[in-house]
Each structure stands twice: as C-alpha cells, then as structure tokens.
Scaffold this active site. Structure first.
Site, PDB file in Angstrom:
ATOM      1  N   GLN A  97       0.912  -1.308  -0.126  1.00  0.00           N
ATOM      2  CA  GLN A  97       0.137  -0.065   0.139  1.00  0.00           C
ATOM      3  C   GLN A  97       0.841   1.321   0.031  1.00  0.00           C
ATOM      4  O   GLN A  97       2.048   1.072   0.227  1.00  0.00           O
ATOM      5  CB  GLN A  97      -0.796  -0.117   1.177  1.00  0.00           C
ATOM      6  CG  GLN A  97      -0.247  -0.149   2.675  1.00  0.00           C
ATOM      7  CD  GLN A  97      -1.128  -0.280   3.725  1.00  0.00           C
ATOM      8  OE1 GLN A  97      -2.116  -0.835   3.788  1.00  0.00           O
ATOM      9  NE2 GLN A  97      -0.783   0.107   4.897  1.00  0.00           N
TER      10      GLN A  97
ATOM     11  N   TYR B 207       1.521   5.928  15.957  1.00  0.00           N
ATOM     12  CA  TYR B 207       1.275   7.249  15.534  1.00  0.00           C
ATOM     13  C   TYR B 207       2.189   8.061  16.222  1.00  0.00           C
ATOM     14  O   TYR B 207       2.208   9.239  15.835  1.00  0.00           O
ATOM     15  CB  TYR B 207      -0.203   7.734  15.981  1.00  0.00           C
ATOM     16  CG  TYR B 207      -1.068   6.954  15.467  1.00  0.00           C
ATOM     17  CD1 TYR B 207      -1.639   6.808  14.217  1.00  0.00           C
ATOM     18  CD2 TYR B 207      -1.588   5.846  16.315  1.00  0.00           C
ATOM     19  CE1 TYR B 207      -2.641   6.034  13.815  1.00  0.00           C
ATOM     20  CE2 TYR B 207      -2.751   4.967  16.061  1.00  0.00           C
ATOM     21  CZ  TYR B 207      -3.088   5.091  14.725  1.00  0.00           C
ATOM     22  OH  TYR B 207      -4.007   4.129  14.373  1.00  0.00           O
TER      23      TYR B 207
ATOM     24  N   ASP C 155       1.724  -7.828   5.562  1.00  0.00           N
ATOM     25  CA  ASP C 155       0.844  -6.965   6.164  1.00  0.00           C
ATOM     26  C   ASP C 155      -0.762  -7.473   5.416  1.00  0.00           C
ATOM     27  O   ASP C 155      -0.594  -7.099   4.133  1.00  0.00           O
ATOM     28  CB  ASP C 155       1.110  -5.754   6.174  1.00  0.00           C
ATOM     29  CG  ASP C 155       0.177  -4.591   6.630  1.00  0.00           C
ATOM     30  OD1 ASP C 155       0.106  -4.895   8.097  1.00  0.00           O
ATOM     31  OD2 ASP C 155      -0.587  -3.934   6.326  1.00  0.00           O
TER      32      ASP C 155
ATOM     33  N   GLU D 197       0.204 -12.041   8.033  1.00  0.00           N
ATOM     34  CA  GLU D 197      -0.620 -11.256   9.083  1.00  0.00           C
ATOM     35  C   GLU D 197      -2.412 -11.117   8.759  1.00  0.00           C
ATOM     36  O   GLU D 197      -2.570 -10.561   7.820  1.00  0.00           O
ATOM     37  CB  GLU D 197      -0.130  -9.886   9.499  1.00  0.00           C
ATOM     38  CG  GLU D 197      -0.643  -9.359  10.263  1.00  0.00           C
ATOM     39  CD  GLU D 197      -1.695  -7.940   9.934  1.00  0.00           C
ATOM     40  OE1 GLU D 197      -1.818  -7.749   8.888  1.00  0.00           O
ATOM     41  OE2 GLU D 197      -2.212  -7.042  10.740  1.00  0.00           O
TER      42      GLU D 197
END
Lengths: 654, 654
Positions: free
Chosen positions: B314, B527, B385, B414
């Site tokens: 991504q 984050y 992922d 995952e």
C-alpha cells in the site's frame, strides 16, 4: 514467461461431496436433492454470488441451482434428472452491485458524504444496461439519470431520493437476476456423481435357493419357485436374490455339510459353476430351461419383484472355459489346475480365474458378455460374489462399461473383508455393499458402526445393505436368542438401513449351527436341498416381516440414509434411534437387545432431532402393537419384554 | 478400444500427508522425519511390500524409506535433506516369496502335503536368480536344488529338511532385500512437501519500532536500535520484527492516537509508505541510511538474531508509484485516487493498490523486485501485512517465485480474518500465520483452538505463530489482569507453540487501552514515538521472558508442534498441558488462568502420554521455582497463586 495475472480473486475450496479429491464419484439417487457445500473465498470484503452448475447424462446444457452462505461456507441443492453420471461444479463471482449497495448503506449510517459513491453506482448501472434484457433497460437508465441529479432539498442520508433509489429492492432485484459474472471463477475440473435409480438406495431383499422350492426328494425348479412369488410379494419384498443358477460341476463335487466327496444324488454347490451343460450363460438343467427362467422373471416383475442373480467369477473343473481357455487358469508344476483355497481351507470343486493371464483382454470381455447376457434376460441387479479376490481395475472397468450402456444396473458387492478394501470397492463403482451388520449386536457396536457409515465421508459413496443372515453367516445371537432375537435383528436391519435383506430360513427361526462355535448352518442348503413349508404362516416370523415392510413402505423417512439419530438410554441393553427429515413423520425405535429378559429404562430424546416442541405433550403410536402414549419432554420410561414384544416402533405425531 | 488389462492389483489410497487431494503442499522441516501413511490394498490375500520414495530439491535420484503395516494401513518415515520442495510417493508390490512362505507354513501346520508347493517355491527362486547380486546367486541355486530333492526319511512337516530350508530366515532375508517389484504400482502423481529451515517452525519473535529507541524528543534510528540488540539477544529472542522502515508519507499524515490531522512534528504511520524520499526499496531518512540498516542487520546476525521486515502493499499519496504508475491505483469519478477504507472506517493516508489494473504484470514484477531488493540486503523473513486484501493467485505466484530462487525465505501471514481465508493463505504458500491466540483466553477456548490447529488436517499446512500482543491488539485480559496475566499469556504462547512472539511494551506490562472496550493501545507508537527505559530490568517481565526462552532452548520437545496433550483439571481456571515425544524430556505446564485469585485443583494426568510408569513414583521439577515434587499415579493436587507465581513449568523425570 511473465506471471499469469488473470487468475482473478475467487478461490473455491473444500467442495462436498467430493470423494478422494474428486478422482472418484459420490453417489446419488435420481430426483433426490444433492446437498453441495464449498468454501468460497475472496480477498477483501466484496460480496459474492454463487451457483451450483450441473449436467445430467443426456443434458445438452448446464443447469444452475442457487447457493447461499453462512460466513465463508456456501451451500445449495440440486436434483439430478437422469440415472447415469451427473457432472457438477460451482461458479462464483464478485457481486459488485450488492457490494456497492452495502457500502453505501454503511457510509450513510456513519453520516458520510456519498456524492462520489452515487456517481460510482451510476457508472456501474450504466455499464450494466447492455447485460439486462430489453424490458429492464429503461429501469436502469432511469436509475442512472436519478443518481446523477444534483443533491436536492428532498432530504439527506437515507431521505435523499437518490439514495432511496440506490437502495430500492426492485432495482436490486433486477441487478441480482441479471448479474454480471465477469472475473468470476468456475471450479475445475467438474466433479461427478453416480446417479442411480431409487432401488439402489431403498429395497427389501429376500434370498432363496430355487432348488429348495420342491420337496425333500424333488429338486425345486423355476416352475416351483414361481409358486412362491405371490407370498414373497405379499411379505413386501422388492428384490429376490438367487444364488448361482448355472450348471453345477460334477468333478470333486462337495457332499452334504461340505463333505469332501459327494454321495450319489448330492446336488453340489451352486458356486461350483459350469458343467457339460454350459457355464455362466447357461441354466442348471435341474432348475429348468432359459424359458422357465424368463417366465419366472416376468412373473416376479408383474408382482413388483425384481430378480437379482449372483455373479461369481469361478469355475468348476467341468466349466467349458477350462477346456476352451486353459490359459485363464493357474497351472501348477505338476500339471494340475490350481483350485481355490484360503490356506488351510481348500475348495476342490472350484477353480479361480487367473486374471494375470496373458489373454486377459479376452477374459475381461467374456466376463462382461456374461453380464450383458443376463441383462438381455431382464436382470438389472447383480450380487457379486467375492469381488475382493479379483483385481480392482477389472471391476472399475466392468461397472463403468456396463453402466455407460445400462445405467440402471445395480451391483451389490459381497465383501466381508477388511473395511478399507470394502470402501475401495464402493468407491470404484459398486452400487451397494454387504456390511458388518451381522456381527454388530451390542448397543455400542451398532452406534459406533452406524456412525461410521452415516457421519463420515463413507456416507457419500458407500451404500450399506444390512442382511440379517446369509447362507454363510448365522450369528451366535440368532443361534441362542430365539424368536425375540430374530425380531430385534429384523427391526434393526430394516429400520436402520433403507436396503436390507433376509436369507430364507430366517422367517422360520432356523438357527442350528453346523457345530458349536460355527456360523455355518447345519445341513446348509449350499450343499443340499432344503424344502420349507410356507403354508403355516402364523407360527413363523412372516406376519411380523410383512408388518415391518409395510411400515418401511408407508413412512418415506425410512427410505433414505442420512437422517439417523441415536438417543441415549440408561441401560446397555436398550437402544433407541430415530429417523427424521423435514416434512416427514419421524420414526422412533426402541429395542431390547437382550432376548432373554425384560429390560426397563429411561430414554433421553433429542427432541430437536424429532422436531418436537419440548414444552408440549406429543403422541407416539407404536406401529406394531397399535398402542399410543402421550409423552412430554425428553425423558420417557420404556419397558420391553422379549416374551411379549422386544421393540417399539413409534411414529411421532407432532 | 479394448480394456486396459495391465493396471495390476494394487491400489494406494488415502495417503497422508496430502493437502486438498494433492493439489497443495504439506509443510516439513529439513532433517525432521515426515510421517507418511497410506491404505495399500490388493485383491486376494497375497502379501505386499512397500516403500516411500522421495526426492529433495537438488537430488538427482529418488531415495527410499521402508514402510510397515497395521492391517491395510501402512506407515513409514523419511527425512527431506534440503530446503525447497520435496516430492514423495509410495511404491508397493506383491511379495510373492513372502506369500509363498506364509502359505507353505499354514499348509504344513494343517498337515497338508506340500510337494507341489515346494516345486512352486523352486520355480520362484529359480526365476529370481538373475535379480539378486552375484554373491547371492549360489544361495538361491542351492536352495532350488534342495527344494527339488525327493522326500527323504529326514522328517516330515517342519522336520522335512526341504521345508526347513524354505522357511530359513537367511533365505527370506536375501529374498526380502532383493525382492521383485514386477507388477507393482507407484502412486501418481507424486505429492509435494514444502521443506523449510528450522526457523520456519521454531523461533521466539520480538517486535519493536526502531524509531522508539531514541528519546521522547529524539527520533530513534538504526544506530540507536543497534544498542538494544545485545539485550534482545540476551532475552533469548531469535527473530526481530520491524514494522515498515520506509519513508513515511506527508500527505494526510495521521496524528497521535489516529488523529485525522497531524500536528507539526508528528511522525506518521510507518504503514503509510512512500514519500519524496522513495518507496518500498528506500529507508526512512529519520531512521538512517541503507548502510545503517545493513550494519544493524549484520550486528543482529552476529548476536544470533534474524531481522524480519514488513511487506505492506500500500502507498501513501506521496509514494513514487503514484506518479509513475497512476494506473496501479483506483481512480474515482471525481478524479481522486481511492484511499483505503473498511466502511465506515477510512484510512486517508493510504492508497491500496489496484490489482485489477490492466498493467498487472508490471505491478507483480515490481512487487517481487521489492522482496528481491531486501533479500539482497540480508533479509530472509517477511511479515506480510494484510495479505487477505490482495488476490490469492498473486501470493501463490510471488511465494513460489521467491522460494524457487531462495527456498530459505519465510513469509509470515498477518491475517486475523476469517479462518477459512487464513487456511487458504497457508495452503497457497505462507510459511507461518498469525492466529486467534490473542482472543483465546479461557480453558475451553484454548483447548478447542489448539485441538483444531494440531489434530486436524491444518497441522499439515498451517504453522501458527502465537503473538501475545501486537501493535493492534491489546486484549482485555492483559488490560485488566496485571503482571500475572502477562506471565500466563507468555507461558501459554511460548510453550504451546514453537513459534511465538511479543510486541515491545509487553515486557513492561504496558496495558492501557485507548479507551474502554478498545483493543488499541493508548498513545500507540503506530502514531508517535514511544521510547522505553530498558535499564531497570528487575522491575519488568524481562527476567521471566529470559527464563522461558531458556527453557524453550533447553528442551527440544518444545521446538516442534504435534506433541501436545491437554490433561483434565477439575477447575475451569486451571489448565494443564504437556509436550512430549519419544526420547525427549516431557514438559508439563499447569497454569492458573485467573489473574486475580489463587486456584487449587486436581490434575488427572495422562501418564501414557508422558511416558510415566503408573505404578512408580516420578519426579517433577518446576523449572521456574526450581522446586521438585514426587508424584505417584495420575492424580495430583496443584495450587497456584497469581500473587506469587501463576504457572508451573515442570520437567517430568522418568
């Protein structure tokens, strides 16, 4: 070479039924629904659509049946329309419209702006216009136009008239009926089912030796046998199985009780096939002519009885093949032909066939011509003697060849051998199989064995035929248990299994073994005539057999496997089981396995399996005694006295 | 066309391991024995011989391993000798000599004359002379000569010297070693195993964010991360998993605690891959240079730690691919590129890749080149992922391509998605998989889940990796249970599964959720930076982790799946399980799943599974406390107080 990027998104896995990874066929009955399941998986969260595709013998096109899902497991049902082979597979695709509709709803619920989503929907519908039939195109075009209108003051969220249209069930219905399968997948290669006529699954079998229908001195014939047919029909039997009807060899003929030497007048063993009068295509002269046989088969048919004959690939030393095809037999170093044996047992009156002969092709074709011969005489059911002593590939070829021409032919495998061999024979093509039922007499054995037959992959390819006894097996339970034992075994066989059978003598409670510890009958009619007096019916098991067969005929739940449930009883000698299916009257059987003493106990019913409301009383009616009881809740007291009646066969009224 | 009469007699069926009818590969570890089973069936009663045939990557010839039988089920074991793909199949044949020998014995026991049988044996041996090596030919020729001697007065039956020779074990041994496989069969097509190195099965994983190895104000780097390596090695971890290490996008960057807008200085989400500094082949500048990374990997390797990186397909809106290959992304009707979403959730900082692009081939090849790039930098383990949001055929192709060049590469899937999708990913090639372990916290859940993983077909292709926590999952059990909960979950993960892992913070008992009911961490380092003070080890779980990893290293029974047994305990909060295998010390774990209160109860041990003599006392030693107990028989009292120590990890001394 670059990667093959066109494989799409959808994986179809773990399809059921599928036997041995698809290399063998599951079995089905024409007209019966086949339940199909599969994992249908896609990356991401798009919604899917799926159908079963199927094509029966003779169909020129594939038909479809809908599938529905529970999580990633999908299921559906279809009905094969012809006997033979039915192909089936699964087609699955991404349902873009349903996915768009679901996501649109979710976003509106979350208060998100959906203007771009509405345009995406418009594009989806627009592209879909050419796919739908002419009469629906206007609907789609209007929807596209509506979705593209600017936001109005008509309302927001679900109140927005554009959204209301997007979520309109009528629009969804058009899109569902005329969906787009582009990018979908079809499971390959297609799987196959063997589709049989109903008699392959459901039938009451009766075995008798035609030669025993005369008198003690007079050899029975097809003419004397014919006189018994109305009685057999009246008892409710569907199939009449005859041991070999061919000429019996003279050389090394066995005498009474398997004596090594026959006395003058001894009739020999029907499985010692072949004499100067012919082999596998001939009729034993003492039974009559081929015309008598044809007449017998025709008369049986009129009475609703189908005749099954025995297919035993072995020869007496006098069989014509021995002279015509010596290469089909094992020659020993001393020049003799090897007779059948299972060391240390010897069968001097029988030569096995040598399938390793250099001339095997002619042998296989000749054996098939035997089947073809009897098919031409109206026989469609063959009980195959000892199939486990002939090569698997031979049976696979024979059954496939015969059934490709005559798909209604049924082959019953007589194999009491090791369970994995029995499974293999069923997988390679046998329609039905003998079982270990005769040796399963305790509750634990019965529950365990039936669970294997009905709850494992075997249910897809192995159709049991429960014989209570055979000319080779008189179980100790019958030897010692008297009439109650015969009743119990009859009820278990007939109501546990859609296909069941008795060998004659059972109805007369014949129970004397050759010697203690043997399962052979004394004075077995394998070696001698055994005339029976069928006239005094009340003193026999015949009225009971007739009643049980009537019950089997009246309650369709008994005519298929796959609807069996055992219910716990707090006594080892009491067994309880039910047969139930949606929309049909459930049958509940409770039996006392102890033929010597009454037993009482409490059955704990699985009311869900019976479709009974646990909070209301329900009626059970005993189909044997006629008595009715009101029961309430899962626990019921039962008492069964073998001196009176060792079983309840209840129909459950709901 | 005539029948194919040359198919022989033997059927090989139900081979295990065999995944999806042989269309997928089972998994094995190089050097570990693979247990193979099959039904090997033949018509009649002849005896059979059988071997496993196998061929590892790089082998030019097939090797063989012997098989033995229990009834019609045969089994054997073989050891693949190289990572890669190992083919295996089964060859079976009729053992004519053994059959002859057995039948001869039986006939002699029954007092039968065997002169012809002896000549048959002579013919068998005679025909066999050319088959055996030169040095044994004399033995056979002499035996032939002996068998053909006339009967002597030397004795009858077993005393007959000809019979004695026929049954001589030395002769049988020659014939067994140099048997004749004519007319036998080889199971086709050969099956395949994926053969991995040991790390695919056994390893302790540690996950950390390199950027958190600095200070509250200073972004961590590979240089600061490197300083932690000795500690991680000392704790006993084998694999260090790093979340994405690539440049993080600026556009729509998320702020702390998933805030929609980043504040100045916010570091963004590592999974928002790509910026002006590069994409999937680049290093995030704030972590350092590619040289720093190489140096870090080299240093880890020196300490026995393998680095695993994340492969997340991504892109942030700033990824170079977005400009270079706009066709690899979904374009919406308003001209925007579609960001990731799982309605109603939105991931504005991430664009998913459109695998349905017309330019898919170039996309697949580019993605593979990413893997190749990092392999060239020493990485052999990739945590993938969200594989379930990309097409299955892509993964099948990618993993096959990569492993055909580098068979030691490991892919960890995952996927916390639906179980059937997880199985499909494992079947198509993923080496290991994340599991539902984090959500299985009661005894019933654990026993049920582990039974599925170890006792079903899954055991052949699905290798679980039990993470106690991840950056996305902080289970309620850990949020509320305090240090005892962390100890219990560590022991369960590490001793139930050969592969297990923790995500950093676990060792500091970090347990604050973002809000009540959430499984997200408060102030998640997804984050923001999250520096930790590793210096005060005694107050943390670190000594305990070190001890558990030591136990894993010392007791080899813990390094493989397939040797797990749960033992009943009469309390719902007490769980007991053992790991045992022939020749290895068994490990027995008893854990109190209630982190709030002591529990006591009685364990009923399956002593057979532990290899313990039920009639003699045996010693169990707790590897955590060091205490030893003498137990006797299956019933043992246990009491576990979470305030002291919630688990026993016993080694059983026999």
């Amino acid at each position: 070479m670059g990667p093959d990027v066109k494989k799409g998104h959808i994986a179809v896995q773990n399809v059921s039924p599928r036997v041995d990874g698809g290399s063998r066929r599951a079995k089905a009955i024409v007209g019966d629904a086949v339940h199909v399941e599969a994992d249908i998986l896609r990356d991401g969260t798009s919604m899917l659509g799926a159908v079963i595709r199927y094509k029966s013998t003779g169909d020129s096109r594939w038909s479809e049946a809908p599938m529905t899902q529970v999580d990633d497991r999908w299921w559906g049902r279809f009905q094969p329309t012809a006997v033979g082979v039915c192909k089936y597979t699964i087609e699955a695709w991404t349902d873009r419209f349903a996915t768009w509709r679901r996501d649109l709803s979710t976003k509106i619920e979350a208060g998100q702006d959906v203007d771009v989503e509405l345009e995406e929907g418009a594009l989806l519908l627009e592209a879909h216009v050419p796919v739908v039939p002419r009469e629906h195109r206007k609907t789609l075009r209007e929807a596209v136009e509506m979705l593209r209108r600017p936001p109005t003051s008509g309302g927001a969220g679900f109140e927005d008239p554009r959204v209301a249209l997007a979520l309109d069930p009528a629009l969804a219905s058009v899109m569902h009926r005329h969906h787009d399968r582009t990018g979908g997948t079809i499971y390959k290669p297609a799987l196959e089912l063997t589709v049989d006529r109903e008699r392959a699954e459901f039938g009451a079998w009766y075995e008798f030796f035609p030669r025993s229908t005369g008198t003690a001195k007079e050899h029975g014939t097809f003419k004397t046998s014919k006189k018994l047919l109305p009685l057999i029909a009246d008892l409710g039997f569907d199939i009449l199985y005859l041991p070999p009807i061919h000429p019996i060899g003279e050389t090394d003929r066995k005498g009474k009780n398997n004596a090594l030497t026959a006395a003058p007048g001894d009739v020999g063993v029907p499985w010692a096939i072949g004499s100067k009068d012919g082999g596998h295509k001939a009729i034993h002269p003492e039974l009559g002519t081929i015309d008598d046989f044809d007449d017998f088969v025709t008369e049986a048919e009129k009475l609703g009885i189908e005749v099954c004959i025995d297919f035993a690939i072995q020869c007496s030393p006098d069989h014509p093949w021995v002279g015509e095809h010596p290469e089909w037999f094992h020659h020993r170093p001393d020049g003799s032909i090897k007779h059948a044996e299972n060391p240390p047992k010897k069968y001097q009156d029988v030569y096995p066939v040598n399938f390793d002969t250099d001339n095997a092709e002619e042998l296989w074709l000749e054996l098939k011509s035997v089947i073809d011969h009897w098919i031409a005489h109206g026989i469609k059911i063959f009980r195959v003697d000892n199939p486990h002593t002939k090569p698997f590939p031979f049976w696979e070829w024979l059954i496939e060849e015969v059934r490709s021409e005559q798909p209604e032919v049924i082959f019953l495998s007589e194999a009491f051998t090791r369970p994995r061999v029995m499974s293999e024979l069923a997988k390679l093509g046998f329609t039905q199989s003998y079982t270990y039922f005769t040796w399963k007499n305790t509750k634990w054995e019965l529950e365990d064995y039936l669970t294997k037959l009905t709850q494992t992959e075997m249910a897809h390819f192995f159709r049991p035929n429960f014989f209570t006894n055979t000319q080779d097996i008189l179980h100790e339970y019958l030897q010692t248990g008297g009439p109650p034992a015969f009743k119990v075994r009859l009820v278990l066989a007939a109501l546990l299994s859609p296909s069941y059978g008795i060998y004659s003598g059972f109805e007369f409670f014949e129970n004397t073994p050759r010697e203690q510890g043997s399962e052979e009958y004394l004075d077995s009619e394998k070696y001698q005539l055994h005339p029976r007096d069928y006239s005094n019916r009340p003193g026999t098991l015949m009225p009971y057999i007739k009643r049980i067969n009537e019950i089997r005929g009246k309650y369709p739940v008994l005519s298929r496997r796959g609807n069996l449930r055992f219910h716990p009883v707090d006594k080892d000698n009491l067994i309880a089981f039910s047969r139930s299916a949606p929309g049909l009257d459930p049958i509940l059987v409770v039996a006392n396995l102890n033929p010597f003493h009454w037993e009482e106990g409490t059955v704990t019913l699985d009311l869900g399996a019976l479709g009974v409301d646990p909070f209301r009383p329900f009626e059970v009616q005993d189909l044997i005694s006629g008595a009715s009881f009101m029961w309430h809740g899962p626990h019921s007291y039962v008492r069964l006295d073998p001196a009176e009646e060792p079983v309840h066969v209840f129909v459950v009224r709901r």
